[in-house]
Design a protein around this motif. Structure first.
Motif, PDB file in Angstrom:
ATOM      1  N   TRP A  14      13.779   3.652  -6.416  1.00  0.00           N
ATOM      2  CA  TRP A  14      13.272   4.249  -5.184  1.00  0.00           C
ATOM      3  C   TRP A  14      11.753   4.402  -5.244  1.00  0.00           C
ATOM      4  N   GLY A  15      11.248   4.748  -6.422  1.00  0.00           N
ATOM      5  CA  GLY A  15       9.805   4.871  -6.575  1.00  0.00           C
ATOM      6  C   GLY A  15       9.086   3.549  -6.427  1.00  0.00           C
ATOM      7  N   SER A  16       9.747   2.447  -6.726  1.00  0.00           N
ATOM      8  CA  SER A  16       9.125   1.133  -6.538  1.00  0.00           C
ATOM      9  C   SER A  16       8.816   0.881  -5.071  1.00  0.00           C
ATOM     10  N   PHE A  17       9.718   1.296  -4.169  1.00  0.00           N
ATOM     11  CA  PHE A  17       9.462   1.123  -2.737  1.00  0.00           C
ATOM     12  C   PHE A  17       8.288   1.997  -2.288  1.00  0.00           C
ATOM     13  N   TYR A  18       8.286   3.250  -2.713  1.00  0.00           N
ATOM     14  CA  TYR A  18       7.168   4.130  -2.370  1.00  0.00           C
ATOM     15  C   TYR A  18       5.853   3.571  -2.904  1.00  0.00           C
ATOM     16  N   ALA A  19       5.888   3.071  -4.132  1.00  0.00           N
ATOM     17  CA  ALA A  19       4.658   2.571  -4.749  1.00  0.00           C
ATOM     18  C   ALA A  19       4.118   1.353  -4.010  1.00  0.00           C
ATOM     19  N   LEU A  20       4.989   0.439  -3.606  1.00  0.00           N
ATOM     20  CA  LEU A  20       4.530  -0.761  -2.903  1.00  0.00           C
ATOM     21  C   LEU A  20       3.890  -0.410  -1.567  1.00  0.00           C
ATOM     22  N   ILE A  21       4.436   0.577  -0.863  1.00  0.00           N
ATOM     23  CA  ILE A  21       3.839   0.983   0.407  1.00  0.00           C
ATOM     24  C   ILE A  21       2.553   1.773   0.163  1.00  0.00           C
ATOM     25  N   ALA A  22       2.583   2.655  -0.817  1.00  0.00           N
ATOM     26  CA  ALA A  22       1.408   3.486  -1.101  1.00  0.00           C
ATOM     27  C   ALA A  22       0.212   2.645  -1.542  1.00  0.00           C
ATOM     28  N   LEU A  23       0.450   1.524  -2.192  1.00  0.00           N
ATOM     29  CA  LEU A  23      -0.652   0.650  -2.597  1.00  0.00           C
ATOM     30  C   LEU A  23      -1.428   0.153  -1.378  1.00  0.00           C
ATOM     31  N   GLY A  24      -0.712  -0.167  -0.291  1.00  0.00           N
ATOM     32  CA  GLY A  24      -1.384  -0.597   0.932  1.00  0.00           C
ATOM     33  C   GLY A  24      -2.220   0.514   1.549  1.00  0.00           C
ATOM     34  N   TYR A  25      -1.683   1.747   1.552  1.00  0.00           N
ATOM     35  CA  TYR A  25      -2.465   2.879   2.042  1.00  0.00           C
ATOM     36  C   TYR A  25      -3.762   3.030   1.258  1.00  0.00           C
ATOM     37  N   SER A  26      -3.658   2.956  -0.064  1.00  0.00           N
ATOM     38  CA  SER A  26      -4.835   3.170  -0.905  1.00  0.00           C
ATOM     39  C   SER A  26      -5.858   2.054  -0.749  1.00  0.00           C
ATOM     40  N   LEU A  27      -5.386   0.816  -0.589  1.00  0.00           N
ATOM     41  CA  LEU A  27      -6.322  -0.297  -0.419  1.00  0.00           C
ATOM     42  C   LEU A  27      -7.173  -0.109   0.839  1.00  0.00           C
ATOM     43  N   VAL A  28      -6.517   0.164   1.966  1.00  0.00           N
ATOM     44  CA  VAL A  28      -7.242   0.298   3.227  1.00  0.00           C
ATOM     45  C   VAL A  28      -8.150   1.521   3.195  1.00  0.00           C
ATOM     46  N   TYR A  29      -7.652   2.627   2.656  1.00  0.00           N
ATOM     47  CA  TYR A  29      -8.486   3.821   2.600  1.00  0.00           C
ATOM     48  C   TYR A  29      -9.658   3.625   1.646  1.00  0.00           C
ATOM     49  N   GLY A  30      -9.430   2.949   0.525  1.00  0.00           N
ATOM     50  CA  GLY A  30     -10.501   2.741  -0.425  1.00  0.00           C
ATOM     51  C   GLY A  30     -11.642   1.925   0.131  1.00  0.00           C
ATOM     52  N   VAL A  31     -11.335   0.991   1.038  1.00  0.00           N
ATOM     53  CA  VAL A  31     -12.375   0.119   1.594  1.00  0.00           C
ATOM     54  C   VAL A  31     -12.975   0.712   2.862  1.00  0.00           C
ATOM     55  N   LEU A  32     -12.143   1.175   3.786  1.00  0.00           N
ATOM     56  CA  LEU A  32     -12.623   1.608   5.104  1.00  0.00           C
ATOM     57  C   LEU A  32     -12.637   3.114   5.298  1.00  0.00           C
ATOM     58  N   ARG A  33     -12.113   3.862   4.316  1.00  0.00           N
ATOM     59  CA  ARG A  33     -11.914   5.299   4.513  1.00  0.00           C
ATOM     60  C   ARG A  33     -11.074   5.552   5.757  1.00  0.00           C
ATOM     61  N   LEU A  34     -10.083   4.685   5.969  1.00  0.00           N
ATOM     62  CA  LEU A  34      -9.188   4.772   7.114  1.00  0.00           C
ATOM     63  C   LEU A  34      -7.762   4.955   6.616  1.00  0.00           C
ATOM     64  N   ILE A  35      -7.071   5.947   7.181  1.00  0.00           N
ATOM     65  CA  ILE A  35      -5.660   6.146   6.872  1.00  0.00           C
ATOM     66  C   ILE A  35      -4.860   5.345   7.889  1.00  0.00           C
TER      67      ILE A  35
END
Length: 305
Positions: A14-35
């Motif tokens: 179950w954590g693998s699914f959360y982690a795969l989605i959370a990686l996308g959140y972090s990528l976009v926020y890390g570059v654009l500061r956008l959630i």
């Protein structure tokens, strides 16, 4: 003890699914500061795109009629590519015009929420409210190790999540594009002087994050083969919380936060009534944020005046 270990295996899946989605959140926020609150629904789109790709390839009367193992191998890159197109379309149509006009970040976040609702209700309008049954691509084989049962699909999900994290960490830390992404997150104004094209970095970030979400949608559909238009809503919100707890903007934190949230949820549901799952999970995560407001790997942001 065997029950505890069995729940640990379930938490890893179950954590693998959360982690795969959370990686996308972090990528976009890390570059654009956008959630990008539409990211959970991009995950949903990945599951539906995988459904149509796989069922089309499996049709015996169609032009494909391929074996299931071949279908799985082909469906992974096709699903990731199609889902990345969804993410890039959102960036080009919804986010980029606002950013170029200097809109406040709050309006971009509200637009992201609206895009998520459009994806949900657009899916509902086009495909209807009936749930879709995802085809079986992998024949289930259960292995018993020390009284703990684990099937090959769980192993596939966990190993894939780890490999994706390692590949993403390598891209961010060891490649030229990853260096450009880190430069954008630090200060985007001097980028033209350094020869870095901001639009190219942003598009690459959305391609990467959306492709990972599409892969997560495919794996989720294989594990829980019932699809509905709202399947990405709560899962996406929880993955966002996991990214915040781990330290949003840091891929290590997103990966760890996903497994931490899943571990708390599965353990509460395993030893207590399942109705307490969200209450205990979010209370514990709130306590972690109380101790570390920036998350486990997060760092406080400094602003130049």
């Amino acid at each position: 003890m065997e029950f505890f270990l069995q729940q640990c295996v379930n938490a890893l899946q179950w954590g693998s699914f959360y982690a795969l989605i959370a990686l996308g959140y972090s990528l976009v926020y890390g570059v654009l500061r956008l959630i990008n609150f539409a990211h959970g629904d991009v995950f949903m789109m990945g599951a539906y795109l995988a459904f149509f790709v796989t069922t089309g390839m499996l049709l015996p009367e169609g032009m494909f009629g391929l074996p299931r193992e071949v279908v799985l191998i082909l469906a992974i890159p096709v699903t990731m590519a199609l889902t990345s197109l969804v993410g890039v379309t959102l960036e080009r149509v919804a986010y980029r015009p606002l950013m170029r006009k200097g809109a406040h970040r709050l309006y971009v976040v509200i637009t992201a929420l609206m895009c998520g609702l459009i994806l949900q209700n657009g899916n509902l309008a086009l495909l209807g409210a009936s749930r879709r049954a995802f085809p079986e691509l992998v024949e289930s084989t259960v292995y018993t190790i020390g009284g703990v049962a684990i099937d090959n699909l769980k192993v596939l999900v966990i190993v894939t999540a780890i490999l994706v994290f390692l590949a993403l960490h390598f891209i961010v830390t060891r490649t030229r594009m990853g260096m450009a992404m880190r430069a954008v997150s630090y200060d985007k104004f001097p980028l033209p002087l350094m020869g870095i094209l901001l639009d190219r970095v942003v598009v690459f970030t959305f391609i990467l994050g959306s492709a990972i979400a599409g892969l997560g949608g495919l794996l989720f559909a294989m594990s829980y083969p019932v699809l509905d238009p709202y399947m990405g809503a709560m899962t996406g919100w929880k993955a966002f919380i996991a990214a915040v707890v781990g330290g949003i903007g840091d891929v290590r934190g997103a990966f760890l936060g996903g497994f931490l949230l899943a571990f708390v949820e599965i353990m509460v549901a395993g030893f207590l009534p399942s109705t307490f799952r969200d209450l205990f999970a979010f209370s514990i995560l709130l306590f972690i944020l109380w101790l570390r407001p920036t998350g486990i790997f997060g760092k406080p942001l400094t602003a130049k005046i």
